[in-house]
Design a protein around this motif. Structure first.
Motif, PDB file in Angstrom:
ATOM      1  N   HIS A   1       0.916  -1.206   0.041  1.00 30.63           N
ATOM      2  CA  HIS A   1      -0.022  -0.126  -0.086  1.00 30.63           C
ATOM      3  C   HIS A   1       0.919   1.274   0.118  1.00 30.63           C
ATOM      4  O   HIS A   1       1.941   1.294   0.539  1.00 30.63           O
ATOM      5  CB  HIS A   1      -0.778  -0.023   1.199  1.00 30.63           C
ATOM      6  CG  HIS A   1      -1.477   1.421   1.369  1.00 30.63           C
ATOM      7  ND1 HIS A   1      -3.079   1.476   0.964  1.00 30.63           N
ATOM      8  CD2 HIS A   1      -1.330   2.443   2.073  1.00 30.63           C
ATOM      9  CE1 HIS A   1      -3.235   2.685   1.075  1.00 30.63           C
ATOM     10  NE2 HIS A   1      -2.485   3.287   1.971  1.00 30.63           N
ATOM     11  N   ALA A   2       0.400   2.285  -0.538  1.00 28.45           N
ATOM     12  CA  ALA A   2       0.833   3.533  -0.539  1.00 28.45           C
ATOM     13  C   ALA A   2      -0.156   4.570  -0.723  1.00 28.45           C
ATOM     14  O   ALA A   2      -0.985   4.410  -1.283  1.00 28.45           O
ATOM     15  CB  ALA A   2       2.162   3.626  -1.647  1.00 28.45           C
ATOM     16  N   ASP A   3       0.210   6.010  -0.297  1.00 24.88           N
ATOM     17  CA  ASP A   3      -0.721   7.119  -0.494  1.00 24.88           C
ATOM     18  C   ASP A   3      -0.066   7.977  -1.504  1.00 24.88           C
ATOM     19  O   ASP A   3       1.055   8.365  -1.424  1.00 24.88           O
ATOM     20  CB  ASP A   3      -0.724   7.545   0.860  1.00 24.88           C
ATOM     21  CG  ASP A   3      -1.541   6.789   1.715  1.00 24.88           C
ATOM     22  OD1 ASP A   3      -2.666   6.051   1.310  1.00 24.88           O
ATOM     23  OD2 ASP A   3      -1.177   6.508   2.945  1.00 24.88           O
ATOM     24  N   ILE A   4      -0.800   8.673  -2.202  1.00 26.98           N
ATOM     25  CA  ILE A   4      -0.419   9.681  -3.277  1.00 26.98           C
ATOM     26  C   ILE A   4      -0.795  11.148  -2.878  1.00 26.98           C
ATOM     27  O   ILE A   4      -2.147  11.174  -2.688  1.00 26.98           O
ATOM     28  CB  ILE A   4      -0.606   9.427  -4.518  1.00 26.98           C
ATOM     29  CG1 ILE A   4      -0.084   8.345  -5.090  1.00 26.98           C
ATOM     30  CG2 ILE A   4      -0.264  10.717  -5.457  1.00 26.98           C
ATOM     31  CD1 ILE A   4      -0.453   7.850  -6.676  1.00 26.98           C
ATOM     32  N   TYR A   5      -0.041  11.954  -2.361  1.00 31.72           N
ATOM     33  CA  TYR A   5      -0.672  13.276  -1.917  1.00 31.72           C
ATOM     34  C   TYR A   5      -0.351  14.525  -3.131  1.00 31.72           C
ATOM     35  O   TYR A   5       0.572  14.306  -3.809  1.00 31.72           O
ATOM     36  CB  TYR A   5       0.112  13.786  -0.533  1.00 31.72           C
ATOM     37  CG  TYR A   5      -0.343  12.940   0.440  1.00 31.72           C
ATOM     38  CD1 TYR A   5      -1.044  13.635   1.266  1.00 31.72           C
ATOM     39  CD2 TYR A   5       0.346  11.936   0.895  1.00 31.72           C
ATOM     40  CE1 TYR A   5      -1.563  12.844   2.603  1.00 31.72           C
ATOM     41  CE2 TYR A   5      -0.051  11.052   1.903  1.00 31.72           C
ATOM     42  CZ  TYR A   5      -1.048  11.341   2.795  1.00 31.72           C
ATOM     43  OH  TYR A   5      -1.335  10.655   3.824  1.00 31.72           O
ATOM     44  N   LEU A   6      -1.131  15.606  -2.907  1.00 30.25           N
ATOM     45  CA  LEU A   6      -0.963  16.738  -3.814  1.00 30.25           C
ATOM     46  C   LEU A   6      -0.295  17.943  -2.942  1.00 30.25           C
ATOM     47  O   LEU A   6      -1.054  18.201  -1.802  1.00 30.25           O
ATOM     48  CB  LEU A   6      -2.267  16.934  -4.364  1.00 30.25           C
ATOM     49  CG  LEU A   6      -2.118  18.517  -5.179  1.00 30.25           C
ATOM     50  CD1 LEU A   6      -1.051  18.415  -6.531  1.00 30.25           C
ATOM     51  CD2 LEU A   6      -3.562  18.964  -5.821  1.00 30.25           C
ATOM     52  N   ASP A   7       0.685  18.423  -3.201  1.00 29.06           N
ATOM     53  CA  ASP A   7       1.354  19.406  -2.292  1.00 29.06           C
ATOM     54  C   ASP A   7       0.748  20.726  -3.083  1.00 29.06           C
ATOM     55  O   ASP A   7       0.973  21.228  -4.261  1.00 29.06           O
ATOM     56  CB  ASP A   7       2.796  19.540  -2.594  1.00 29.06           C
ATOM     57  CG  ASP A   7       3.574  20.508  -1.634  1.00 29.06           C
ATOM     58  OD1 ASP A   7       3.260  21.695  -1.891  1.00 29.06           O
ATOM     59  OD2 ASP A   7       4.519  20.125  -1.024  1.00 29.06           O
ATOM     60  N   HIS A   8       0.190  21.578  -2.351  1.00 31.94           N
ATOM     61  CA  HIS A   8      -0.651  22.698  -2.853  1.00 31.94           C
ATOM     62  C   HIS A   8       0.240  23.875  -2.893  1.00 31.94           C
ATOM     63  O   HIS A   8      -0.156  24.882  -3.672  1.00 31.94           O
ATOM     64  CB  HIS A   8      -1.951  23.257  -1.795  1.00 31.94           C
ATOM     65  CG  HIS A   8      -2.891  21.867  -1.737  1.00 31.94           C
ATOM     66  ND1 HIS A   8      -3.656  21.971  -2.533  1.00 31.94           N
ATOM     67  CD2 HIS A   8      -3.198  21.139  -0.644  1.00 31.94           C
ATOM     68  CE1 HIS A   8      -4.582  21.053  -2.275  1.00 31.94           C
ATOM     69  NE2 HIS A   8      -4.433  20.631  -1.282  1.00 31.94           N
ATOM     70  N   GLU A   9       1.458  23.890  -2.436  1.00 34.77           N
ATOM     71  CA  GLU A   9       2.273  25.107  -2.636  1.00 34.77           C
ATOM     72  C   GLU A   9       3.114  24.997  -3.917  1.00 34.77           C
ATOM     73  O   GLU A   9       3.515  25.755  -4.552  1.00 34.77           O
ATOM     74  CB  GLU A   9       3.414  25.084  -1.293  1.00 34.77           C
ATOM     75  CG  GLU A   9       2.650  25.433  -0.161  1.00 34.77           C
ATOM     76  CD  GLU A   9       3.749  25.874   1.176  1.00 34.77           C
ATOM     77  OE1 GLU A   9       4.747  25.008   1.007  1.00 34.77           O
ATOM     78  OE2 GLU A   9       3.250  26.515   1.943  1.00 34.77           O
TER      79      GLU A   9
ATOM     80  N   ASP B   1       3.081  20.453   8.840  1.00 38.55           N
ATOM     81  CA  ASP B   1       3.767  21.611   8.396  1.00 38.55           C
ATOM     82  C   ASP B   1       3.501  21.659   6.902  1.00 38.55           C
ATOM     83  O   ASP B   1       4.364  22.464   6.215  1.00 38.55           O
ATOM     84  CB  ASP B   1       5.074  21.863   8.968  1.00 38.55           C
ATOM     85  CG  ASP B   1       5.022  22.042  10.458  1.00 38.55           C
ATOM     86  OD1 ASP B   1       4.163  22.818  10.892  1.00 38.55           O
ATOM     87  OD2 ASP B   1       5.942  21.691  11.080  1.00 38.55           O
ATOM     88  N   ARG B   2       3.038  20.568   6.147  1.00 41.66           N
ATOM     89  CA  ARG B   2       3.104  20.663   4.743  1.00 41.66           C
ATOM     90  C   ARG B   2       1.525  20.806   4.319  1.00 41.66           C
ATOM     91  O   ARG B   2       0.857  20.031   4.635  1.00 41.66           O
ATOM     92  CB  ARG B   2       3.818  19.376   4.137  1.00 41.66           C
ATOM     93  CG  ARG B   2       4.118  19.415   2.907  1.00 41.66           C
ATOM     94  CD  ARG B   2       4.787  18.110   2.348  1.00 41.66           C
ATOM     95  NE  ARG B   2       5.123  18.131   0.980  1.00 41.66           N
ATOM     96  CZ  ARG B   2       5.965  17.239   0.368  1.00 41.66           C
ATOM     97  NH1 ARG B   2       6.438  16.284   1.102  1.00 41.66           N
ATOM     98  NH2 ARG B   2       6.381  17.594  -0.729  1.00 41.66           N
ATOM     99  N   LYS B   3       1.278  21.604   3.318  1.00 43.99           N
ATOM    100  CA  LYS B   3       0.154  21.894   2.932  1.00 43.99           C
ATOM    101  C   LYS B   3      -0.352  20.967   1.896  1.00 43.99           C
ATOM    102  O   LYS B   3       0.261  21.247   0.556  1.00 43.99           O
ATOM    103  CB  LYS B   3      -0.027  23.388   2.344  1.00 43.99           C
ATOM    104  CG  LYS B   3       0.124  24.563   3.408  1.00 43.99           C
ATOM    105  CD  LYS B   3      -0.205  26.096   2.871  1.00 43.99           C
ATOM    106  CE  LYS B   3      -0.124  26.956   4.084  1.00 43.99           C
ATOM    107  NZ  LYS B   3      -0.142  28.316   3.602  1.00 43.99           N
TER     108      LYS B   3
END
Length: 312
Positions: free
Chosen positions: A185-193, A226-228
Motif C-alpha cells: 500500500h502507498a498514498d499519493i498526496y498533492l502538495d498545494h504549494e 507543516d506541509r500544505k
C-alpha cells in the motif's frame, strides 16, 4: 566500418551519443522524489521516537483545526461555554446539569455537516497535538484485500499524477511481492504549494491477500502538519492477481478520493484500475486511468518520420 553495439546501448540516443533531454529530466525528477521520500521517512522516525504517548484530546477557543491544507475555525462549531466547560448532558430543568469534555467523535460529528467525508467509518481521525494546540484531521487508509469524472469532495486540480510516481509504486510493489509474496500500500498526496504529487509509504502489515496501515495516527499527523498537502489517492497492489476490487476493498474505500489497484505484476505490463466513491450516490465510480495518470507513452524519439504513413 559498422559501430558495434554493446549491451548498454538500448536506444538510438546511446548509439549516437546524443543526450536524451526528456529522459535526463525524468531521471532528475525521479531522484528528487526518492530524496524527498527518504527525508519524510526520517522525519517520521524522529517524530515517533520523540513522542512518549498520545496527547489527551483537548479543545479551547484558540485551538487550530487543520484538515490537510484547510484551516477550520473551531469557534464556528462550538460555543465558548462548550469549549470552556464542556457539553451539557442534560437540558431538563429538574435535573442537575453535568458536562462532558468535547471528544474527537463530537468534533467529527459536527464537522461532518460541512465535510461529509469526516466520518469515523471512512477512516477520518482527529489528532490533537498539544505542543501546537492544534488538531490535525487525517484520512487513514483502512484495511484492504484482494479477491479471485470527479465527484463532490475530490481535490480539484488540472494536473495529472506523473507516470514516474506510478512507476515507482509498481517497482516497490514488485519488490515487496518478490520478498514476501504479499500486497503493498502507498498514498499519493498533492502538495498545494508546489502543485506537485508525491508518494508516501506508511507503516503497514501485509499478507498475501490483505494490507492494513498500522502507522500511529499521531506520527502521520506530525509528518504532514507543516506541509500544505492533501491525500489524493490510496493505491495498493493485488500482486499477480487482477486489480478487481474485493468486498473488503468496497467496504474500506468509501471516501471521495481516488483509489488505485495494480495487479498482474507478473506480466510485462501490469494492469491498473482507478475509481472513487460518490458520497451523494453512495456508490463507486470507475475511471479510465489515463484521466488520472500521465500517459506513459506521451513522448518518443524525434528521429522517426511519420510522413511515410499514408491514410487510404
Amino acid at each position: 566500418m559498422t559501430k558495434k553495439l554493446n549491451s548498454e546501448q538500448t536506444d538510438i540516443f546511446s548509439l549516437f551519443a546524443i543526450p536524451d533531454e526528456y529522459a535526463e529530466e525524468q531521471k532528475k525528477k525521479d531522484e528528487e522524489r526518492k530524496k524527498e521520500q527518504e527525508e519524510r521517512l526520517k522525519t517520521t522516525k524522529e517524530a515517533a521516537n520523540k513522542k512518549d504517548k498520545k496527547d489527551e484530546f483537548t479543545l479551547n477557543t484558540d485551538t487550530k483545526i487543520y484538515f490537510y491544507a484547510e484551516l477550520i475555525d473551531v469557534n464556528e462549531y462550538f460555543s465558548i461555554e462548550e469549549l470552556t466547560n464542556g457539553i451539557p448532558n442534560s437540558i431538563k430543568a429538574e435535573e442537575e446539569i453535568t458536562y462532558k469534555k468535547v471528544s474527537e467523535r463530537e468534533l467529527l460529528k459536527r464537522l461532518k455537516k460541512d465535510y461529509p467525508v469526516l466520518d469515523v467509518s471512512t477512516g477520518a481521525q482527529a489528532v490533537y497535538i498539544k505542543s501546537k494546540n492544534a488538531v490535525s484531521i487525517i484520512l487513514q487508509a483502512k484495511k484492504k484485500g484482494s479477491a479471485a469524472a470527479p465527484t463532490h469532495g475530490l481535490v480539484k486540480t488540472d494536473a495529472k499524477i506523473p507516470f514516474g510516481i506510478l512507476k515507482d509504486f509498481i517497482y516497490l510493489a514488485k519488490r515487496v511481492y518478490d520478498l514476501y509474496g504479499t500486497e503493498f500500500h502507498a498514498d499519493i498526496y498533492l502538495d498545494h504549494e508546489t502543485n506537485e504529487f508525491f508518494l508516501d509509504i506508511p507503516e503497514q502489515e501485509v499478507t498475501g491477500v490483505t494490507v492494513e496501515v498500522t502507522e500511529d495516527e499521531l506520527t502521520t499527523a506530525l509528518r504532514f502538519f507543516d506541509r500544505k498537502c492533501t491525500k489524493y489517492m490510496e493505491i495498493h497492489s493485488h500482486h499477480i492477481m487482477k486489480p478487481i476490487p474485493s468486498p473488503l476493498d468496497n467496504a474500506s474505500e468509501r471516501m471521495p478520493i481516488y483509489y488505485g489497484i495494480v495487479g498482474c505484476l507478473d506480466e510485462y505490463l501490469p494492469q491498473l484500475s482507478v475509481r472513487t466513491f460518490d458520497l451523494n450516490k453512495n456508490q463507486h465510480i470507475s475511471f479510465n486511468p489515463s484521466l488520472i495518470f500521465e500517459d506513459a507513452f506521451s513522448s518518443s524519439s524525434p528521429f522517426y518520420d511519420l510522413s511515410v504513413v499514408k491514410r487510404v
